[in-house]
Scaffold this motif. Structure first.
Motif, PDB file in Angstrom:
ATOM      1  N   ALA B   4       0.847  -1.198   0.000  1.00 21.41           N
ATOM      2  CA  ALA B   4       0.000   0.000   0.000  1.00 21.41           C
ATOM      3  C   ALA B   4       0.882   1.247   0.000  1.00 21.41           C
ATOM      4  O   ALA B   4       0.414   2.356  -0.262  1.00 21.41           O
ATOM      5  CB  ALA B   4      -0.914  -0.010   1.209  1.00 21.41           C
ATOM      6  N   ASN B   6       2.125   2.725   2.468  1.00 21.75           N
ATOM      7  CA  ASN B   6       1.599   3.653   3.466  1.00 21.75           C
ATOM      8  C   ASN B   6       1.654   3.011   4.854  1.00 21.75           C
ATOM      9  O   ASN B   6       1.303   1.841   5.018  1.00 21.75           O
ATOM     10  CB  ASN B   6       0.144   3.972   3.106  1.00 21.75           C
ATOM     11  N   ASN B 103      -6.592  -3.770   2.943  1.00 26.65           N
ATOM     12  CA  ASN B 103      -7.611  -3.137   2.116  1.00 26.65           C
ATOM     13  C   ASN B 103      -7.977  -1.737   2.598  1.00 26.65           C
ATOM     14  O   ASN B 103      -8.575  -0.964   1.858  1.00 26.65           O
ATOM     15  CB  ASN B 103      -8.857  -4.017   2.036  1.00 26.65           C
ATOM     16  N   ALA B 104      -7.647  -1.442   3.845  1.00 34.39           N
ATOM     17  CA  ALA B 104      -7.848  -0.081   4.337  1.00 34.39           C
ATOM     18  C   ALA B 104      -6.689   0.813   3.891  1.00 34.39           C
ATOM     19  O   ALA B 104      -6.714   2.030   4.085  1.00 34.39           O
ATOM     20  CB  ALA B 104      -7.970  -0.078   5.857  1.00 34.39           C
ATOM     21  N   GLY B 105      -5.642   0.189   3.336  1.00 34.82           N
ATOM     22  CA  GLY B 105      -4.552   0.980   2.771  1.00 34.82           C
ATOM     23  C   GLY B 105      -3.311   1.085   3.638  1.00 34.82           C
ATOM     24  O   GLY B 105      -2.585   2.071   3.553  1.00 34.82           O
ATOM     25  N   ASP B 124     -11.425   3.340   9.457  1.00 39.64           N
ATOM     26  CA  ASP B 124     -12.366   3.157   8.350  1.00 39.64           C
ATOM     27  C   ASP B 124     -11.666   3.736   7.121  1.00 39.64           C
ATOM     28  O   ASP B 124     -11.707   4.941   6.885  1.00 39.64           O
ATOM     29  CB  ASP B 124     -13.673   3.891   8.660  1.00 39.64           C
ATOM     30  N   ASN B 125     -10.970   2.883   6.391  1.00 40.92           N
ATOM     31  CA  ASN B 125     -10.111   3.310   5.277  1.00 40.92           C
ATOM     32  C   ASN B 125      -9.163   4.428   5.722  1.00 40.92           C
ATOM     33  O   ASN B 125      -8.361   4.197   6.609  1.00 40.92           O
ATOM     34  CB  ASN B 125     -10.959   3.694   4.067  1.00 40.92           C
ATOM     35  N   ASP B 126      -9.283   5.633   5.151  1.00 39.08           N
ATOM     36  CA  ASP B 126      -8.322   6.696   5.476  1.00 39.08           C
ATOM     37  C   ASP B 126      -8.528   7.305   6.856  1.00 39.08           C
ATOM     38  O   ASP B 126      -7.660   8.016   7.363  1.00 39.08           O
ATOM     39  CB  ASP B 126      -8.435   7.834   4.444  1.00 39.08           C
ATOM     40  N   GLY B 204     -11.921  -1.952   5.761  1.00 40.30           N
ATOM     41  CA  GLY B 204     -11.115  -1.540   4.609  1.00 40.30           C
ATOM     42  C   GLY B 204     -11.733  -2.018   3.311  1.00 40.30           C
ATOM     43  O   GLY B 204     -12.006  -3.209   3.156  1.00 40.30           O
ATOM     44  N   THR B 205     -11.937  -1.105   2.390  1.00 39.50           N
ATOM     45  CA  THR B 205     -12.634  -1.477   1.148  1.00 39.50           C
ATOM     46  C   THR B 205     -11.919  -0.967  -0.108  1.00 39.50           C
ATOM     47  O   THR B 205     -12.521  -0.869  -1.163  1.00 39.50           O
ATOM     48  CB  THR B 205     -14.063  -0.877   1.147  1.00 39.50           C
ATOM     49  N   LYS B 206     -10.623  -0.668   0.043  1.00 39.48           N
ATOM     50  CA  LYS B 206      -9.960  -0.008  -1.083  1.00 39.48           C
ATOM     51  C   LYS B 206      -9.467  -0.938  -2.185  1.00 39.48           C
ATOM     52  O   LYS B 206      -9.238  -0.504  -3.294  1.00 39.48           O
ATOM     53  CB  LYS B 206      -8.747   0.771  -0.565  1.00 39.48           C
ATOM     54  N   GLY B 207      -9.258  -2.189  -1.853  1.00 43.25           N
ATOM     55  CA  GLY B 207      -8.666  -3.095  -2.837  1.00 43.25           C
ATOM     56  C   GLY B 207      -7.148  -3.032  -2.792  1.00 43.25           C
ATOM     57  O   GLY B 207      -6.571  -2.106  -2.220  1.00 43.25           O
TER      58      GLY B 207
END
Ligand code: SF4
Lengths: 83, 615
Positions: B4, B6, B103-105, B124-126, B204-207
């Motif tokens: 990622a 990150n 997936n949350a990055g 929650d993701n970012d 996480g839903t970013k892929g």
């Protein structure tokens, strides 16, 4: 003479009806080899991955020659692993 | 790609969450997860730090393949200085949490400092923030996970948390995710507890992107075909789980029994995979309900079990009359053979409690075994145990102490010290079956010689997952070697150690290595990740990671004198089975091992070795 056979995992279905805890006694002739026991019990060769006599590994090419003795424990597993 | 790129840095003292870019130069040298997080850790933390001080850090790390469609690619690790060992700790877990984190990055979350009061991290993701966990402190892993999902009204949140044992300082507390998957060893959960960090909850839903999607799908599919076609990963593990080893290792004469007094357990069959599949008298159902899989896994070795509803542990307690994480081989051995207990339901119950309250069944069971020996020898009395009759074979003693340890209460708090401190406390340090403070897992090194060297040199204390030479010595994977001889084992151990460090740094499960070699792994990494990844490069990464960990331990104060086994294993011969009359030949293997590693006779990597590896 008598030996003790132990069949585990998916090989358990080949155990004689009187088996307890995956073990049973088997009457065999003097000079019997693991290969002969395997074929007598109808075990598919491909499934006999690990063959131990008294806990010691018997390689595939030794199974034809290794002569079993009275009271020996012959234990067999299909391919298994863990960790 | 795959990474990622990150990192989330969470300062618990300040209450801040900040993003920073991943150091890609390091990623190219250490890959990810175990390797890369250890690099960050050793760069940032004083090796002499007290594991429980705010100056220790704790890193949750995914690998580059985590969250991709490679088989088993849902893994994450927790890296810190271990509370149990004082050595570098890296505990790996499956389930679904690692995938969610990626997936949350985030490749990694680095926790530093200590929160003033209990908190959990919510991502929650970012969006990342610390949330008050005062109402969850003092509750179990299971309740914490439920409470967080309810609070955020999202059942798809994935949670990694500690139970009460981790709050109370049980030295071998785990971080448990998805109710019964654990970063289990070395006390990583204890460190989390010392930071007042109750849980990490992620949506996480970013892929996850990969470098060359077409080539990656092909490589991942080829890898899955190898796993499916292999009799162990395609048939043996899904059907019987790791527990199939119980009868194997007992027959081989390498099942440590009653605190390693013996190498074979007469009750082994009663606690084996075969017994788990037998219908019980009360309801005609077996202990094993079904198998289960971690994220993206095409092996599915997990066990889901129930306890007999008429069993004393649950008859009056419907909350435990559930299907939950069942016995794996290591847990069944530690809770069973190590304590001489052959009651499958009692073991399953103790295992449920380990999951519920978040502590390592291996160290726990082994410590109970050591305490039982001291009790039988009169060094520990009823007064010490609070009246618990701590005899080998007592299921009731085991389950009572499991509950006490889960709550960190009474004699359970003493068992929570781990065997090293407990045995020292009662004046018999020689009865602790451990290396660098960590208890042995389920293989007696008198009957499997390579495991003695494996344990002695494992960077995180005694552990089977650092170089599982059982695969070769007993199971014949990839090639059969004789478990009773020490010749050649130094090279075998080194090869397993280096290769395993690669699997642990990639984001995949080490159980794939029963079928995969690095030849199967390299194409997947190469297609997913920036840069070029050959087998040779990966092996160099593995060796580099091993030396990095070793250097940290040396700087922390460990020496060659810590690469040793308890006297029982090198002086008292095995009494039965194929290894009868044998001790472990560590003294023969260790010098050769140091030499192969390019270390001095004192176990220190030479300058030449360090510069060859770019350390
Ligand atoms: S093999 Fe077992 S432990 Fe590994 S990922 Fe699959 S289910 Fe999880």
């Amino acid at each position: 003479m008598k030996i003790r056979i132990k069949l585990y995992a998916s090989l358990a279905e080949y155990l004689p009806a009187d088996a307890v805890k995956n073990e049973a006694d088997l009457e065999v002739n003097d000079g019997t080899t693991p290969t002969q026991v395997i074929s007598r019990l109808g075990l598919p060769e491909r499934m006999c991955h690990m063959v131990l006599v008294n806990g010691v590994y018997i390689a595939p090419d030794e199974r034809l020659e290794k002569v079993l003795e009275e009271g020996d424990h012959l234990a067999i597993w299909p391919p298994v692993a863990g960790g | 790609m795959a990474w990622a790129k990150n990192i989330l840095r969470v300062n618990l003292t300040e209450g801040t969450c900040k993003n920073e870019p991943l150091n890609m130069e390091w990623a190219d040298k250490y890959l990810g997860q175990r390797g890369l997080a250890t690099k960050y850790f050793v760069e940032e933390v004083d090796p002499k730090v007290d594991p429980l001080s705010p100056d220790n850090k704790l890193i949750m790390a995914t690998g580059p393949l985590t969250g991709t469609c490679a088989s088993t690619a849902g893994r994450y690790s927790v890296i810190t200085k271990g509370a149990l060992t004082g050595a570098i700790a890296c505990s790996n877990s499956g389930g679904f949490f690692g995938n969610e984190m990626k997936n949350a990055g985030y490749d990694m979350i680095i926790f530093e400092g200590k929160a003033k009061s209990p908190v959990y991290l919510f991502i929650d993701n970012d969006d990342a923030k610390l949330v008050d966990a005062g109402d969850m402190w003092g509750t179990s892993v299971w309740d914490t996970e439920d409470a967080i999902k309810q609070k955020h009204q999202d059942p798809q949140i994935r949670v990694a948390s500690i139970g009460v044992s981790g709050e109370k300082g049980v030295k071998y507390a785990c971080v448990v995710n998805d109710y019964h998957r654990a970063a289990g060893r070395s006390g990583v959960g204890t460190v989390m507890g010392a930071k007042n960090l109750k849980a990490v909850a992620i949506r996480g839903t970013k892929g996850v992107g990969v470098k060359d999607a077409g080539r990656f799908f092909e490589a991942a599919a080829a890898g899955k075909a190898v796993l499916a076609g292999n009799a162990v990963t395609g048939e043996g593990l899904p059907a019987f789980g790791t527990q199939v080893l119980m009868n194997v290792i007992n027959e081989t004469g390498a099942l440590p029994t009653r605190n390693h007094r013996d190498v074979q357990f007469d009750g082994a069959h009663s606690i084996s995979a075969e017994a788990m599949a037998e219908p019980r008298e009360s309801d005609g159902k077996p202990n094993l309900v079904r198998n289960s899989a971690c994220f993206g896994c095409t092996i599915a070795c997990g066990r889901i079990s129930t306890i007999d509803r008429t069993h004393y542990t649950v008859a009056e307690r419907p909350q435990y009359q559930i299907a939950s994480g069942g016995l794996e081989y290591e847990a069944a051995w530690a809770l069973g053979a190590a304590t001489g207990v052959d009651d499958l339901d009692a073991l399953t119950f103790a295992n449920f409690i380990c999951n519920e309250q978040g502590y390592d069944p291996i160290s726990f069971g082994a410590t109970v075994g050591a305490a039982m020996e001291m009790y039988e020898d009169g060094y520990i009395t009823d007064k010490d145990t609070g009246g618990i009759e701590l005899k080998f074979g007592s299921a009731k003693a085991l389950t009572d102490i499991a509950e006490l340890t889960g709550r960190g209460e009474g004699f359970g708090a003493e068992i929570g010290l781990g065997s090293k401190l407990l045995c020292e406390k009662y004046g018999h340090p020689e009865l602790s079956m451990s290396v660098k403070g960590q208890e042995f897992p389920a293989y007696d090194s008198r009957g499997i010689q390579g495991m003695g060297l494996t344990y002695a040199t494992s960077n995180r204390g005694a552990c089977h997952l650092r170089s599982y030479t059982v695969a070769s010595e007993v199971l014949g994977i990839p090639e059969k070697t004789d478990p009773l001889v020490s010749d050649g084992k130094a090279g075998l151990v080194k090869a397993f150690q280096d290769a395993t460090a690669v699997f642990d740094s990639a984001g995949i499960c080490v159980f794939t290595s029963f079928a995969w070699s690095l030849e199967d792994v390299a194409p997947q990494i190469d297609a997913a990740c920036d840069g070029e990844w050959s087998v040779e490069k990966l092996l160099e990464v593995g060796e580099r990671v091993w030396n990095l960990e070793r250097n940290f331990n040396n700087a922390a104060g460990f020496t060659a004198a810590d690469d040793k086994l308890p006297e029982r294993l090198v002086k008292d011969a095995a009494k039965t089975g194929p290894a009868k009359g044998l001790t472990n030949q560590l003294d023969k293997m260790l010098p050769e091992y140091y030499q192969l590693r390019g270390w001095t006779p004192d176990g220190v990597p030479t300058n030449e070795t360090l510069s060859r590896l770019g350390l």
